[in-house]
Design a protein around this motif. Structure first.
Motif, PDB file in Angstrom:
ATOM      1  N   THR A  91       0.861  -1.172   0.000  1.00 26.44           N
ATOM      2  CA  THR A  91       0.000   0.000   0.000  1.00 26.44           C
ATOM      3  C   THR A  91       0.907   1.234   0.000  1.00 26.44           C
ATOM      4  O   THR A  91       2.109   1.133   0.244  1.00 26.44           O
ATOM      5  CB  THR A  91      -0.908   0.034   1.241  1.00 26.44           C
ATOM      6  OG1 THR A  91      -0.098   0.030   2.427  1.00 26.44           O
ATOM      7  CG2 THR A  91      -1.844  -1.166   1.268  1.00 26.44           C
ATOM      8  N   GLY A  92       0.312   2.376  -0.252  1.00 26.31           N
ATOM      9  CA  GLY A  92       1.091   3.600  -0.207  1.00 26.31           C
ATOM     10  C   GLY A  92       1.202   4.237  -1.569  1.00 26.31           C
ATOM     11  O   GLY A  92       0.586   3.804  -2.551  1.00 26.31           O
ATOM     12  N   ASN A  93       2.029   5.281  -1.641  1.00 21.35           N
ATOM     13  CA  ASN A  93       2.189   6.073  -2.855  1.00 21.35           C
ATOM     14  C   ASN A  93       3.601   5.926  -3.395  1.00 21.35           C
ATOM     15  O   ASN A  93       4.582   6.156  -2.674  1.00 21.35           O
ATOM     16  CB  ASN A  93       1.902   7.549  -2.559  1.00 21.35           C
ATOM     17  CG  ASN A  93       1.895   8.389  -3.823  1.00 21.35           C
ATOM     18  OD1 ASN A  93       1.070   8.191  -4.704  1.00 21.35           O
ATOM     19  ND2 ASN A  93       2.824   9.331  -3.909  1.00 21.35           N
ATOM     20  N   ARG A  95       6.457   7.289  -5.764  1.00 19.19           N
ATOM     21  CA  ARG A  95       6.807   8.576  -6.371  1.00 19.19           C
ATOM     22  C   ARG A  95       7.878   8.352  -7.429  1.00 19.19           C
ATOM     23  O   ARG A  95       8.966   7.871  -7.128  1.00 19.19           O
ATOM     24  CB  ARG A  95       7.301   9.538  -5.296  1.00 19.19           C
ATOM     25  CG  ARG A  95       6.287   9.765  -4.175  1.00 19.19           C
ATOM     26  CD  ARG A  95       6.918  10.458  -2.993  1.00 19.19           C
ATOM     27  NE  ARG A  95       8.062   9.688  -2.464  1.00 19.19           N
ATOM     28  CZ  ARG A  95       8.884  10.126  -1.528  1.00 19.19           C
ATOM     29  NH1 ARG A  95       8.720  11.336  -1.011  1.00 19.19           N
ATOM     30  NH2 ARG A  95       9.891   9.370  -1.108  1.00 19.19           N
ATOM     31  N   THR A 115      -0.422  -1.688 -10.246  1.00 19.99           N
ATOM     32  CA  THR A 115      -1.704  -1.210  -9.736  1.00 19.99           C
ATOM     33  C   THR A 115      -2.821  -2.223  -9.972  1.00 19.99           C
ATOM     34  O   THR A 115      -3.798  -2.265  -9.222  1.00 19.99           O
ATOM     35  CB  THR A 115      -2.081   0.137 -10.368  1.00 19.99           C
ATOM     36  OG1 THR A 115      -2.043   0.017 -11.808  1.00 19.99           O
ATOM     37  CG2 THR A 115      -1.117   1.230  -9.941  1.00 19.99           C
ATOM     38  N   VAL A 121      -2.394   0.638  -4.154  1.00 19.85           N
ATOM     39  CA  VAL A 121      -1.200   1.425  -4.460  1.00 19.85           C
ATOM     40  C   VAL A 121      -1.593   2.636  -5.320  1.00 19.85           C
ATOM     41  O   VAL A 121      -2.353   2.508  -6.281  1.00 19.85           O
ATOM     42  CB  VAL A 121      -0.155   0.575  -5.196  1.00 19.85           C
ATOM     43  CG1 VAL A 121       0.957   1.453  -5.773  1.00 19.85           C
ATOM     44  CG2 VAL A 121       0.441  -0.467  -4.246  1.00 19.85           C
ATOM     45  N   THR A 122      -1.070   3.800  -4.983  1.00 17.16           N
ATOM     46  CA  THR A 122      -1.224   4.996  -5.800  1.00 17.16           C
ATOM     47  C   THR A 122       0.155   5.445  -6.268  1.00 17.16           C
ATOM     48  O   THR A 122       1.179   4.922  -5.817  1.00 17.16           O
ATOM     49  CB  THR A 122      -1.900   6.125  -5.009  1.00 17.16           C
ATOM     50  OG1 THR A 122      -1.089   6.442  -3.862  1.00 17.16           O
ATOM     51  CG2 THR A 122      -3.290   5.707  -4.550  1.00 17.16           C
ATOM     52  N   PHE A 123       0.198   6.419  -7.159  1.00 12.38           N
ATOM     53  CA  PHE A 123       1.488   6.880  -7.672  1.00 12.38           C
ATOM     54  C   PHE A 123       1.442   8.365  -7.981  1.00 12.38           C
ATOM     55  O   PHE A 123       0.381   8.938  -8.233  1.00 12.38           O
ATOM     56  CB  PHE A 123       1.897   6.087  -8.923  1.00 12.38           C
ATOM     57  CG  PHE A 123       0.889   6.122 -10.029  1.00 12.38           C
ATOM     58  CD1 PHE A 123       0.878   7.153 -10.958  1.00 12.38           C
ATOM     59  CD2 PHE A 123      -0.063   5.123 -10.142  1.00 12.38           C
ATOM     60  CE1 PHE A 123      -0.055   7.190 -11.973  1.00 12.38           C
ATOM     61  CE2 PHE A 123      -1.011   5.140 -11.161  1.00 12.38           C
ATOM     62  CZ  PHE A 123      -0.996   6.187 -12.082  1.00 12.38           C
ATOM     63  N   SER A 124       2.628   8.983  -7.945  1.00 20.90           N
ATOM     64  CA  SER A 124       2.806  10.391  -8.328  1.00 20.90           C
ATOM     65  C   SER A 124       3.964  10.454  -9.306  1.00 20.90           C
ATOM     66  O   SER A 124       5.037   9.901  -9.040  1.00 20.90           O
ATOM     67  CB  SER A 124       3.114  11.251  -7.100  1.00 20.90           C
ATOM     68  OG  SER A 124       2.079  11.159  -6.148  1.00 20.90           O
TER      69      SER A 124
END
Length: 292
Positions: A91-93, A95, A115, A121-124
């Motif tokens: 989990t988490g972002n 970068r 994903t 899971v997120t992303f930047s």
């Protein structure tokens, strides 16, 4: 005793024929027959009575079937438990810093896999030139970065990506060189050129020129989007890579590759001697498995 042999045995016992078991296992019938024979040889016991095209379990076969079902079920449960545990960790972002290049598609492909497997899971994504991205990487503002060679990776862990990035000039269709197929060092003398201000790119260009008259550098840029209007108005020609120019207006602009060919690669980099989170480590692992 290998789990694979137990799986073949259990499938044959459940299907009743070698042909049906082969269909379920997506292998050939001789493969199934060899595996069953290997298991019988290992146990020194006949597991099936063979009558025409049907297989009937012997007493020993019935006993093994019950054990095999227990073992395979426990194996599946254990694997699922580890999968669930891994999903809980992921989990988490994430970068990511990335330059403009064809290899942006590689970054996207890896993100698509991750994903899909780990929906939480997120992303930047930060886009910029190598100087901006490495600065963010050094400050811990991004976890991993995709950079375009030439770039100094001595202070990073790195993985070179296989997709080639070809260099050339982006110019207006009305430019006097636009009728050519390639740009040679002799064509560059005095050309109004807009290019990256990275010293490594200038050094690369000087080596390619090999003593020929240099262009007249009138400006610098870091993102292709901002230089396109200048090229359209014939303020200058832009030194860039082919991949970032695929979506420009080809009725108004033309990309000509350099000849001799000047090609570089992208590299995936991350900070050295840092403990990686499971999320970052998994993302890097996907690149390693695909390209190492």
């Amino acid at each position: 005793m290998e789990l694979r042999l137990l799986e073949y045995f259990w499938t044959v016992a459940d299907a009743g024929t070698v042909s049906e078991a082969a269909r379920r296992l997506h292998v050939t019938q001789p493969t199934v027959s060899r595996q069953i024979q290997a298991l019988e040889d290992e146990l020194d016991t006949q597991l099936f009575d063979r009558e025409h095209n049907r297989l009937t379990l012997t007493e020993a076969g019935v006993f093994l079937r019950s054990r095999a079902q227990e073992i395979l079920s426990l194996t599946q449960q254990t694997e699922q438990a580890f999968t669930d545990r891994q999903r809980a960790v992921m989990t988490g972002n994430l970068r990511i810093g990335c330059v403009e290049a064809d290899n942006s598609a590689t970054m996207a492909m890896m993100l698509e896999e991750m994903t899909a497997e780990y929906p939480e899971v997120t992303f930047s994504i930060t886009t910029g030139d190598g100087a901006i991205i490495t600065d963010q990487l050094d400050k811990g503002l991004v976890d991993v970065a995709v950079l375009l060679e030439p770039v100094d990776t001595t202070k990073y862990e790195s993985l070179r990506l296989p997709r080639v990035e070809r260099w050339g000039l982006l110019m207006a269709r009305e430019a006097f060189l636009a009728t050519r197929d390639v740009i040679t060092p002799q064509d560059m003398g005095g050309l109004p050129l807009i290019m990256s201000e990275r010293p490594a790119v200038r050094t690369m260009l000087d080596h390619w020129l090999a003593g020929a008259e240099p262009p007249h550098i009138i400006g610098h840029f870091n993102l292709n989007f901002n230089v396109v209007p200048l090229v359209e108005r014939q303020v200058g020609m832009a030194l860039s890579i082919e991949g970032v120019n695929r979506d420009v207006d080809h009725d108004r602009l033309k990309f000509l590759p350099l000849s001799p060919t000047l090609s570089t690669h992208c590299v995936l980099v991350w900070r050295r001697n840092r403990v990686l989170t499971p999320l970052v480590a998994d993302y890097i692992r996907r690149f390693r498995e695909a390209f190492s």
